[in-house]
Motif scaffolding. Sequence first.
Motif, PDB file in Angstrom:
ATOM      1  N   THR A 250       0.790  -1.191  -0.034  1.00 18.17           N
ATOM      2  CA  THR A 250      -0.005  -0.012   0.048  1.00 18.17           C
ATOM      3  C   THR A 250       1.005   1.188  -0.096  1.00 18.17           C
ATOM      4  O   THR A 250       1.707   1.374   0.712  1.00 18.17           O
ATOM      5  CB  THR A 250      -0.904   0.116   1.277  1.00 18.17           C
ATOM      6  OG1 THR A 250      -1.663  -1.066   1.211  1.00 18.17           O
ATOM      7  CG2 THR A 250      -1.720   1.182   1.375  1.00 18.17           C
ATOM      8  N   ARG A 251       0.147   2.386  -0.825  1.00 15.29           N
ATOM      9  CA  ARG A 251       0.989   3.660  -0.677  1.00 15.29           C
ATOM     10  C   ARG A 251       0.479   4.265   0.388  1.00 15.29           C
ATOM     11  O   ARG A 251      -0.483   4.448   0.645  1.00 15.29           O
ATOM     12  CB  ARG A 251       0.835   4.421  -1.944  1.00 15.29           C
ATOM     13  CG  ARG A 251       1.557   3.580  -3.101  1.00 15.29           C
ATOM     14  CD  ARG A 251       1.436   4.522  -4.409  1.00 15.29           C
ATOM     15  NE  ARG A 251      -0.036   4.360  -4.950  1.00 15.29           N
ATOM     16  CZ  ARG A 251      -0.319   5.161  -5.835  1.00 15.29           C
ATOM     17  NH1 ARG A 251       0.266   5.788  -6.704  1.00 15.29           N
ATOM     18  NH2 ARG A 251      -1.785   4.992  -6.181  1.00 15.29           N
TER      19      ARG A 251
ATOM     20  N   GLY B 266       8.672   3.146   7.133  1.00 10.97           N
ATOM     21  CA  GLY B 266       8.434   2.063   7.425  1.00 10.97           C
ATOM     22  C   GLY B 266       7.611   2.018   8.968  1.00 10.97           C
ATOM     23  O   GLY B 266       7.148   1.152   9.478  1.00 10.97           O
ATOM     24  N   ALA B 267       7.424   3.338   9.377  1.00 14.69           N
ATOM     25  CA  ALA B 267       6.892   3.468  10.600  1.00 14.69           C
ATOM     26  C   ALA B 267       5.507   3.057  10.514  1.00 14.69           C
ATOM     27  O   ALA B 267       4.545   3.281   9.597  1.00 14.69           O
ATOM     28  CB  ALA B 267       7.090   4.905  11.200  1.00 14.69           C
ATOM     29  N   SER B 268       4.696   2.557  11.649  1.00 18.56           N
ATOM     30  CA  SER B 268       3.472   2.107  11.765  1.00 18.56           C
ATOM     31  C   SER B 268       2.388   3.328  11.704  1.00 18.56           C
ATOM     32  O   SER B 268       2.730   4.301  12.203  1.00 18.56           O
ATOM     33  CB  SER B 268       3.157   1.180  12.948  1.00 18.56           C
ATOM     34  OG  SER B 268       3.134   1.806  14.166  1.00 18.56           O
ATOM     35  N   ALA B 269       1.301   3.224  11.247  1.00 14.54           N
ATOM     36  CA  ALA B 269       0.284   4.220  11.169  1.00 14.54           C
ATOM     37  C   ALA B 269      -0.063   4.791  12.590  1.00 14.54           C
ATOM     38  O   ALA B 269      -0.210   5.927  12.844  1.00 14.54           O
ATOM     39  CB  ALA B 269      -0.968   3.492  10.685  1.00 14.54           C
ATOM     40  N   LEU B 270      -0.061   3.791  13.724  1.00 13.57           N
ATOM     41  CA  LEU B 270      -0.198   4.023  15.056  1.00 13.57           C
ATOM     42  C   LEU B 270       0.783   5.053  15.588  1.00 13.57           C
ATOM     43  O   LEU B 270       0.596   6.347  16.033  1.00 13.57           O
ATOM     44  CB  LEU B 270      -0.499   2.982  15.902  1.00 13.57           C
ATOM     45  CG  LEU B 270      -1.019   3.322  17.377  1.00 13.57           C
ATOM     46  CD1 LEU B 270      -2.390   4.081  17.157  1.00 13.57           C
ATOM     47  CD2 LEU B 270      -1.082   2.146  18.233  1.00 13.57           C
ATOM     48  N   ASP B 271       1.993   4.680  15.407  1.00 12.38           N
ATOM     49  CA  ASP B 271       3.193   5.603  15.601  1.00 12.38           C
ATOM     50  C   ASP B 271       3.295   6.952  15.033  1.00 12.38           C
ATOM     51  O   ASP B 271       3.510   7.944  15.747  1.00 12.38           O
ATOM     52  CB  ASP B 271       4.573   4.918  15.494  1.00 12.38           C
ATOM     53  CG  ASP B 271       4.761   3.768  16.329  1.00 12.38           C
ATOM     54  OD1 ASP B 271       4.114   3.395  17.479  1.00 12.38           O
ATOM     55  OD2 ASP B 271       5.651   2.952  16.279  1.00 12.38           O
TER      56      ASP B 271
ATOM     57  N   SER C  79       2.408   1.795   5.053  1.00 14.38           N
ATOM     58  CA  SER C  79       2.660   0.996   3.759  1.00 14.38           C
ATOM     59  C   SER C  79       2.159  -0.426   3.913  1.00 14.38           C
ATOM     60  O   SER C  79       2.105  -1.059   2.895  1.00 14.38           O
ATOM     61  CB  SER C  79       4.099   1.029   3.534  1.00 14.38           C
ATOM     62  OG  SER C  79       4.992   0.735   4.747  1.00 14.38           O
ATOM     63  N   ALA C  80       2.033  -0.698   5.226  1.00 15.58           N
ATOM     64  CA  ALA C  80       1.088  -2.094   5.399  1.00 15.58           C
ATOM     65  C   ALA C  80      -0.229  -2.071   5.216  1.00 15.58           C
ATOM     66  O   ALA C  80      -0.676  -3.294   5.434  1.00 15.58           O
ATOM     67  CB  ALA C  80       1.718  -2.602   6.753  1.00 15.58           C
TER      68      ALA C  80
ATOM     69  N   THR D  64      -1.109   9.629  -1.401  1.00 16.63           N
ATOM     70  CA  THR D  64      -0.445   8.318  -1.844  1.00 16.63           C
ATOM     71  C   THR D  64       0.511   8.714  -2.951  1.00 16.63           C
ATOM     72  O   THR D  64       1.356   7.806  -3.212  1.00 16.63           O
ATOM     73  CB  THR D  64      -1.493   7.318  -2.436  1.00 16.63           C
ATOM     74  OG1 THR D  64      -2.191   7.767  -3.338  1.00 16.63           O
ATOM     75  CG2 THR D  64      -2.361   6.678  -1.293  1.00 16.63           C
ATOM     76  N   ASP D  65       0.559   9.851  -3.835  1.00  9.63           N
ATOM     77  CA  ASP D  65       1.487  10.323  -4.851  1.00  9.63           C
ATOM     78  C   ASP D  65       2.565  11.060  -4.166  1.00  9.63           C
ATOM     79  O   ASP D  65       3.458  11.627  -4.817  1.00  9.63           O
ATOM     80  CB  ASP D  65       0.794  11.046  -5.710  1.00  9.63           C
ATOM     81  CG  ASP D  65      -0.227  10.148  -6.642  1.00  9.63           C
ATOM     82  OD1 ASP D  65      -0.073   8.972  -6.713  1.00  9.63           O
ATOM     83  OD2 ASP D  65      -1.339  10.832  -7.138  1.00  9.63           O
TER      84      ASP D  65
END
Length: 302
Positions: free
Chosen positions: A2-3, A41-46, A176-177, A288-289
């Motif tokens: 995922t972007r 690569g950090a998580s959405a929650l962080d 991105s996950a 996302t772009d």
Amino acid sequence: MTRHALILHGGAGARPERDYDREVDNMRAVVEAMKIRLEAGASALDIAVEATVMLEDSGLYVAGRGASPNLAGAYELDASLMDGATRKAGAVAALQGFRNPVRAARAVMDRTPHVMLAGEGAALFAHDQGLELIGDEAAWFTHAGKGEDNHPPGTSPDVLAGALSHGTVGCCVLDSAGRLAAATSTAGVFGKMPGRVGDTPIPGAGSWADGHVAVSGTGQGEYFIRTVACAQVSWRVAAGATLDEATRAVIAEIGSMGGDGGLIALDRDGRIAHPFNSQGMKRAWLTTDGEIGVEVFDQARA
């Protein structure tokens, strides 16, 4: 893969006669910093927490350092966050004496079996967790009763009922996950009664994240509670509405009841929405772009 994407807000209390250049620069800087973190690569929650901390610390919004006092002169802060991948949530309400309410909310989510802690219990927990205290409130907080859309101390509850002026910060993230998360933080309406709690610390009302969307609200919290505003966006999307349709319908419902404010939202495909029915809403986003945009009123400042 995922972007990633992100959208944040600095409150829906903006007025056309005010200059918001500092807020515009700050929101852009937050988005730029979080873009680098997402690319790493950090998580959405962080990211939702980190972005909200930066907004709290800026002193430019009615949250964290920019908090305004209640009628008794005390600073009672609220925050919540939600992890869309797990539906875990954490919140604090009427928290006093700590720098970053959103960090306390994260600790509630990660280190207790509960969703919300309030008042003295929240403060005791935050202290036990070693969260950063505020030393001299007079030196720390930037609003002392004369901020944007403010009511001076001593304003009666009758007046407040007809003019619930407000300000909040929040952030919605897609990583991105493909994980979604949302966080919201505020000091609530200006000149609020001691003990008043609005929508911000209530998952579903002031923030929401699941597998469909992440949403954060800003406005007159009583109306967001009565409409379960943020969760309602998800329900509408799950029923087939687009993100834009869902968010606009919720704001229209709030408006029909006499309330004002706005929503920021992000769906699992990276689409964003940010409708409001107030004069303005401070917000910024990363598409996302990889494009960054900032708006306060209707004119984009990309």
